[in-house]
Design a protein around this motif. Structure first.
Motif, PDB file in Angstrom:
ATOM      1  N   TRP A  92      -6.622   3.509   1.453  1.00 27.92           N
ATOM      2  CA  TRP A  92      -7.282   3.530   0.151  1.00 27.92           C
ATOM      3  C   TRP A  92      -6.328   3.953  -0.953  1.00 27.92           C
ATOM      4  CZ3 TRP A  92     -12.437   6.641   1.196  1.00 27.92           C
ATOM      5  CH2 TRP A  92     -13.350   5.805   1.870  1.00 27.92           C
ATOM      6  N   PHE A  93      -5.600   5.046  -0.711  1.00 28.12           N
ATOM      7  CA  PHE A  93      -4.774   5.609  -1.777  1.00 28.12           C
ATOM      8  C   PHE A  93      -3.535   4.757  -2.048  1.00 28.12           C
ATOM      9  CE2 PHE A  93      -7.573   9.144  -1.186  1.00 28.12           C
ATOM     10  CZ  PHE A  93      -7.609   9.765  -2.424  1.00 28.12           C
ATOM     11  N   GLN A  94      -2.941   4.179  -1.005  1.00 30.20           N
ATOM     12  CA  GLN A  94      -1.789   3.305  -1.246  1.00 30.20           C
ATOM     13  C   GLN A  94      -2.207   2.037  -1.986  1.00 30.20           C
ATOM     14  OE1 GLN A  94       1.623   2.707   0.923  1.00 30.20           O
ATOM     15  NE2 GLN A  94       1.232   4.216   2.522  1.00 30.20           N
ATOM     16  N   LEU A  95      -3.307   1.440  -1.563  1.00 34.22           N
ATOM     17  CA  LEU A  95      -3.798   0.239  -2.236  1.00 34.22           C
ATOM     18  C   LEU A  95      -4.228   0.555  -3.667  1.00 34.22           C
ATOM     19  CD1 LEU A  95      -5.831  -1.161   0.776  1.00 34.22           C
ATOM     20  CD2 LEU A  95      -3.919  -2.359  -0.320  1.00 34.22           C
ATOM     21  N   HIS A  96      -4.840   1.717  -3.853  1.00 32.86           N
ATOM     22  CA  HIS A  96      -5.288   2.123  -5.188  1.00 32.86           C
ATOM     23  C   HIS A  96      -4.110   2.390  -6.113  1.00 32.86           C
ATOM     24  CE1 HIS A  96      -6.854   5.150  -8.156  1.00 32.86           C
ATOM     25  NE2 HIS A  96      -7.801   4.251  -8.236  1.00 32.86           N
ATOM     26  N   GLN A  97      -3.067   3.026  -5.574  1.00 26.15           N
ATOM     27  CA  GLN A  97      -1.890   3.308  -6.393  1.00 26.15           C
ATOM     28  C   GLN A  97      -1.265   2.026  -6.939  1.00 26.15           C
ATOM     29  OE1 GLN A  97       1.236   5.386  -4.308  1.00 26.15           O
ATOM     30  NE2 GLN A  97       2.344   5.901  -6.177  1.00 26.15           N
ATOM     31  N   LYS A  98      -1.282   0.974  -6.147  1.00 28.98           N
ATOM     32  CA  LYS A  98      -0.630  -0.279  -6.551  1.00 28.98           C
ATOM     33  C   LYS A  98      -1.544  -1.178  -7.387  1.00 28.98           C
ATOM     34  CE  LYS A  98       2.484  -3.764  -4.564  1.00 28.98           C
ATOM     35  NZ  LYS A  98       3.688  -3.187  -5.197  1.00 28.98           N
ATOM     36  N   PHE A  99      -2.851  -1.170  -7.059  1.00 28.39           N
ATOM     37  CA  PHE A  99      -3.735  -2.162  -7.676  1.00 28.39           C
ATOM     38  C   PHE A  99      -4.979  -1.562  -8.337  1.00 28.39           C
ATOM     39  CE2 PHE A  99      -1.746  -4.480  -4.039  1.00 28.39           C
ATOM     40  CZ  PHE A  99      -1.030  -5.411  -4.774  1.00 28.39           C
ATOM     41  N   GLY A 100      -5.112  -0.236  -8.340  1.00 29.51           N
ATOM     42  CA  GLY A 100      -6.314   0.376  -8.895  1.00 29.51           C
ATOM     43  C   GLY A 100      -6.201   0.694 -10.374  1.00 29.51           C
ATOM     44  N   LYS A 101      -7.356   0.924 -11.015  1.00 30.90           N
ATOM     45  CA  LYS A 101      -7.405   1.261 -12.432  1.00 30.90           C
ATOM     46  C   LYS A 101      -8.243   2.519 -12.685  1.00 30.90           C
ATOM     47  CE  LYS A 101      -8.162  -2.231 -15.262  1.00 30.90           C
ATOM     48  NZ  LYS A 101      -8.785  -3.482 -15.786  1.00 30.90           N
TER      49      LYS A 101
END
Length: 565
Positions: A142-151
């Protein structure tokens, strides 16, 4: 004379009746596609879909919505997924105009080796209890994906699931069935009954279920980040719990965990690019199947024909023999992906298929190499970003082990390891990722997204992926039709690390295929079987770039919903 008139009347009316069974689409289609311009979400539970759409409307990205939906699914679909499991994703970045692959699978405990099982004369890792537990990769994912693509902030994304966990939600029909299917085997695992059987039994359809422990765990993660899970209070609780109950997973195993960004692999199937993730997952098997199928005129055979189902089944058998031999953690093995997907190898394997007879056995490929229950969702946003995400704890309620006061079950993915043969690619080793069944998929056309899709369900997934692609490309079905169409599932050995066939295995066919097709398949030597709930659960989002419109589909085998705005 009276019977003659009745017969004539029936013959006159029958064609009209047959022509009016549906306004549009195939007879097996449950509904039309969902269409929207600004965003789309498709998950296996309507409340999770609604949360995803709400996040999109708040200005969140496709990834934000996917994480929020996944957190909700961990609450409402706990027999299939949750933060005690692993996560994989394929992401289309509209800004970069490219696909990213993500492998969020956890590793085996450093203190557990194959020698433990050999010394105890255990041929397989058990499904339940502490032995099959591997590091959960979901939260880090969750956190790796969020860091790259989250807002949006993580607190915003987890807030809906936290509220539902405390206030409760009505359990939907298919999920109620799944929660009640094997609780007798799990009810004595420490923490299980307290969390998932509050009335001394699993919750029934429509019954309001609460999980305040999971809500509290989500709140810690939202406020303190991924380290709350891997290095903080949650990790310490897991460590103490495993020690107390004879487990091997430790605080150090959690603290050392890391996920991996990987390059997706693809093949061209009749003009579209089909994308999967490389091993330790099984996505390459779907690509191998499609390579084999491209050598046949599938469209002329027709959907549901004995010729098509025969070729599909034989392609599955061939691909799964390679799956059993080669697919494993690439950090411990060199896996010949390029060779397995090559034109020369495909031609060599295709030559083994006989059109008039089902094979009892196929050999796995011979090439030079160095030794060495699930939920799927997809989301698209108004910027054109798309997420194909799959997340699992493996079997229904996994290990059954629920750490004290945390509200989630630990996965049993380590059950997939081979503990009989130290030389096997998927042999258990400390710190190794097991062979994995969960696979997201993606299709591009002319370099742009066409379909983001997945089909959960263990070993059926590559078979299901291949069938979805063929339905879309060869048979011209729309997204909803492609998922609702009746499926086959070939089953051989139950063990993922051995041959997939015993005397040809069993070809299970879902309701909807013509009886004459079954007879013809039997003549070719196929053993026909049937099963309930074994054909997977599909979600998909497609894109029409000319109109700039998303189409969403969620099939009727699950409680799911596609929705957009």
């Amino acid at each position: 004379m009276k019977h003659l008139y009745a017969t004539l009347l029936l013959l006159l009316v029958l064609p009209i009746v047959q022509g009016q069974d549906r306004l549009t689409g195939e007879t097996f289609t449950t509904r039309s596609e969902i269409l929207a311009r600004n965003g789309m979400a498709a998950t296996s539970q309507p409340l999770a879909t609604q949360i995803a759409v709400d996040i999109l409307k708040k200005g969140g990205s496709a990834m934000d919505a996917a994480i929020a939906a996944n957190a909700m699914l961990g609450l409402v679909e706990p027999a299939s997924c949750g933060i005690g499991g692993d996560i994989f994703a394929i992401v289309w970045s509209a800004e970069d105009q490219k696909l990213y692959g993500f492998n969020g699978s956890g590793r085996s405990p450093q203190s557990l080796s194959i020698d433990y099982f050999i010394e105890k004369e255990m041929n397989y890792v058990p499904f339940y209890g502490p032995l099959p537990v591997s590091v959960p990769g979901c939260v880090d994912g969750w956190f790796q994906l969020h860091q790259k693509f989250g807002k949006l902030p993580m607190e915003t994304l987890l807030a809906p699931a936290i509220d539902y966990g405390r206030e409760g939600f009505p359990v939907s029909e298919v999920i109620a069935y799944e929660m009640g299917s094997n609780y007798e085997d799990l009810k004595d695992q420490p923490g299980f009954a307290e969390t998932y059987m509050p009335k001394g039994r699993p919750p029934q359809k429509g019954e309001v279920f609460r999980n305040p422990d999971l809500a509290a765990t989500y709140e810690k993660i939202a406020k303190k980040g991924r380290d709350a899970f891997y290095k903080g209070a949650i990790a310490k609780t897991i460590d103490n719990y495993m020690k107390k109950h004879g487990g091997f997973l430790s605080y150090d195993d959690l603290a050392k965990h890391k996920s991996n960004w990987v390059e997706p692999v693809s093949i061209n199937y009749r003009g579209v690019e089909v994308w999967e993730l490389p091993p330790n997952g099984q996505g390459t098997a779907a690509l191998q199947m499609l390579n084999l199928l491209e050598g046949f005129d599938i469209a002329s055979m027709g959907f549901g024909s004995p010729e098509y189902l025969h070729v599909l089944t034989e392609a599955k058998k061939l691909a799964y023999e390679d799956r059993a031999k080669f697919y494993a953690d690439p950090e411990f093995n060199t896996i010949p992906i390029e060779a397995l997907l090559s034109e020369a190898y495909t031609s060599e394997r295709k030559a083994l298929i006989q059109m008039d007879a089902a094979a009892d056995t196929y050999p796995a490929g011979d090439m030079e190499i160095e030794t060495g229950n699930t939920t799927y969702l997809t989301v698209a946003d108004k910027e054109g970003n798309m997420v194909s995400l799959i997340q699992s704890i493996y079997s229904e309620f996994a290990s059954g082990m629920v750490p004290d006061g945390l509200g989630f079950v630990l996965q049993n993915r380590g059950q997939m390891f081979n503990v009989q043969d130290k030389s096997h690619a998927n042999a258990l080793e400390p710190g190794k990722r097991p062979f994995h069944t969960i696979i997201p998929a993606f299709i591009t056309k002319d370099g742009m997204p066409w379909v983001s899709f997945g089909l959960m369900g263990g070993a059926v997934q590559p078979q299901g992926h291949a069938q979805i692609v063929v339905n879309l490309v060869d048979f011209g079905m729309n997204l909803q039709e492609a998922g609702d169409a009746p499926r086959m599932r070939h089953r051989g050995s139950s063990q993922p690390t051995g041959s997939t066939m015993t005397n040809g295995g069993t070809l299970n066919l879902e309701t909807g295929f013509h009886p004459e097709t079954l007879r013809e398949l039997r003549k070719k030597g196929h053993r026909i079987g049937f099963g309930v709930g074994m054909y997977g659960g599909y979600q998909a989002i497609g894109v029409d770039w000319t109109q700039k419109v998303y189409a969403g589909a969620s099939e009727s085998r699950k409680d799911g919903q596609a929705s957009g705005y």
